[in-house]
Enzyme design. Structure first.
Site, PDB file in Angstrom:
ATOM      1  N   SER A  98      -3.975  -7.630  -1.900  1.00 44.84           N
ATOM      2  CA  SER A  98      -3.515  -8.000  -0.567  1.00 44.84           C
ATOM      3  C   SER A  98      -2.072  -8.533  -0.635  1.00 44.84           C
ATOM      4  O   SER A  98      -1.217  -7.854  -1.188  1.00 44.84           O
ATOM      5  CB  SER A  98      -4.516  -8.997   0.034  1.00 44.84           C
ATOM      6  OG  SER A  98      -4.369  -9.069   1.431  1.00 44.84           O
TER       7      SER A  98
ATOM      8  N   HIS B 246     -11.610  -4.916   4.069  1.00 44.10           N
ATOM      9  CA  HIS B 246     -10.531  -5.519   3.293  1.00 44.10           C
ATOM     10  C   HIS B 246     -11.024  -6.160   1.995  1.00 44.10           C
ATOM     11  O   HIS B 246     -11.881  -7.031   2.005  1.00 44.10           O
ATOM     12  CB  HIS B 246      -9.824  -6.569   4.132  1.00 44.10           C
ATOM     13  CG  HIS B 246      -8.538  -7.056   3.527  1.00 44.10           C
ATOM     14  ND1 HIS B 246      -7.464  -6.220   3.281  1.00 44.10           N
ATOM     15  CD2 HIS B 246      -8.153  -8.277   3.096  1.00 44.10           C
ATOM     16  CE1 HIS B 246      -6.485  -6.916   2.741  1.00 44.10           C
ATOM     17  NE2 HIS B 246      -6.867  -8.161   2.613  1.00 44.10           N
TER      18      HIS B 246
ATOM     19  N   ASP C  68     -10.638  -1.344   6.926  1.00 43.22           N
ATOM     20  CA  ASP C  68      -9.960  -2.637   6.918  1.00 43.22           C
ATOM     21  C   ASP C  68      -9.660  -3.117   8.336  1.00 43.22           C
ATOM     22  O   ASP C  68      -9.041  -2.412   9.114  1.00 43.22           O
ATOM     23  CB  ASP C  68      -8.641  -2.520   6.137  1.00 43.22           C
ATOM     24  CG  ASP C  68      -8.179  -3.859   5.589  1.00 43.22           C
ATOM     25  OD1 ASP C  68      -8.368  -4.867   6.287  1.00 43.22           O
ATOM     26  OD2 ASP C  68      -7.654  -3.883   4.466  1.00 43.22           O
TER      27      ASP C  68
END
Ligand SMILES: *[C@@H]1O[C@H](CO)[C@@H](O)[C@H](O)[C@H]1NC(C)=O
Ligand SMILES: *[C@@H]1O[C@H](CO)[C@@H](O)[C@H](O)[C@H]1NC(C)=O
Ligand SMILES: *[C@@H]1O[C@H](CO)[C@@H](O)[C@H](O)[C@H]1NC(C)=O
Ligand SMILES: *[C@@H]1O[C@H](CO)[C@@H](O)[C@H](O)[C@H]1NC(C)=O
Length: 325
Positions: free
Chosen positions: A110, A288, A233
């Site tokens: 991320s 995610h 996501d």
């Protein structure tokens, strides 16, 4: 001892082994965690074990801004990203194992992927071979996620952001604000606030009129830049950002990287990298950071491991006969 919690197989093997076999030694791996995580979390420890299980003997360095894990986690929310990247560059430059490796591999989760790109573009000492990012908003986030009712941490920072995103105070203290990127609906271009005040992303993506050529040169020297996007996501908004695509909120169209000036005018070296087959776009199922061991192992096998996988890197390694590891 600073690094006492980390096993250092590379050091012991290379010291005792003739240089001809050094190229069998996996390159060290930098691992930069995401927002709210810390370098010493169970999750990160599990990833370290998985890398070492896939490529035995790999020295893995989970990047930290603070030795205290809760302070390190806090630093993923609060701080000045410029200073944070500079500190990590300095830590790597004085680390006995990392600094003497011919190249490093890197794994960013991320926002950690943006920071590692910062390392690659600004420092690259040593250079990266593979940069692998999972769920990284390379083109920024254009909306702050809706927080769960009980998630006070999330509420705290989104609350702080909604009002004053482009103020110097927010830009120098709140990390996600430094990769926030909004479009001015009137022009279809990034907002003036972003271009003028974004402390990290507008600079790193060379979106200002004066481009930093070093960024493009450095990034193009990667061997592989691999971007994993999560199919479902909803945390990174828009998720197309994970592949450097631009999302137009007015007509909801996604402009893929290759149709954008960022690529066509090669502001940061992505086109050059693509022309030597170095740009890899991957989609994996799930939301995610829903990481599956199997996909991770595959990534580690393909992009990390011994330097000899790449002949020119192997040559670099054997030239380093006098390297004192
Ligand atoms: C470009 O980036 C490099 C690496 O961070 C830095 O040393 C240099 O000062 C920058 N150049 C300009 C013109 O900002
Ligand atoms: C962040 O730190 C850098 C380097 O110390 C500084 O030049 C910059 O002005 C800071 N950013 C903000 C928004 O204050
Ligand atoms: C976004 O969509 C609007 C409406 O269709 C359009 O006017 C604008 O030019 C688009 N922006 C970009 C960057 O393509
Ligand atoms: C090996 O690495 C060099 C230097 O980073 C790069 O130019 C070259 O394209 C790579 N070769 C392969 C086969 O990926």
């Amino acid at each position: 001892m600073r690094h006492s919690t980390i096993a250092i197989p590379l050091l012991t093997t290379t010291l005792a082994t003739p240089i001809s076999t050094v190229s069998d030694t996996p390159l060290p791996v930098l691992l930069w965690h995401g927002l709210g995580d810390s370098y010493a979390s169970d999750g990160i420890n599990g990833i370290v074990a998985l890398i070492q299980g896939t490529n035995p003997g790999t020295f893995v360095y989970p990047i930290r801004l603070e030795e205290d894990p809760s302070a390190d986690s806090r630093a993923s929310f609060f701080g000045n990203a410029t200073d944070q990247i500079a500190k990590v560059c300095a830590d790597i430059a004085k680390h006995p194992i990392l600094s003497s490796a011919p190249a490093l591999d890197a794994l960013g989760f991320s926002q950690g992927g943006i920071f590692l790109r910062g390392y690659a573009q600004r420092c690259a000492k040593p250079p990266l071979r593979s940069l692998v990012t999972f769920g990284t908003p390379h083109n920024g986030i254009s909306e702050f996620q809706n927080c769960a009712d009980t998630d006070w941490f999330c509420k705290g920072w989104t609350g702080a952001l909604k009002t004053n995103t482009w103020s110097a105070n927010v830009q120098s203290h709140v990390i996600p604000a430094q990769y926030y990127r909004d479009i001015d609906p009137a022009t279809g271009n990034p907002s003036d606030g972003y271009i003028e005040s974004s402390n990290l992303l507008a600079d790193l993506n060379n979106e200002r009129s004066i481009k930093n050529k070093t960024y493009a040169k450095n990034l193009a020297e990667l061997e592989k830049f691999v971007m994993y996007e999560f199919a479902d996501d909803v945390t990174v908004i828009p998720k197309a950002s994970e592949w450097f695509a631009e999302y137009n909120e007015t007509n909801m169209q996604v402009t893929p990287l290759k149709k954008r000036p960022l690529y066509k005018e090669d502001w940061i070296g992505l086109k050059a990298l693509d022309e030597k087959d170095g740009l890899v776009f991957k989609t994996v199922p799930g939301g995610h950071m829903q990481l599956e061991d199997k996909m991770l192992r595959e990534a580690f096998k393909t992009y990390f491991g011994p330097a000899r996988k790449n002949k020119s890197l192997a040559a670099l390694v054997s030239k380093g006969e006098n390297l004192e590891l």
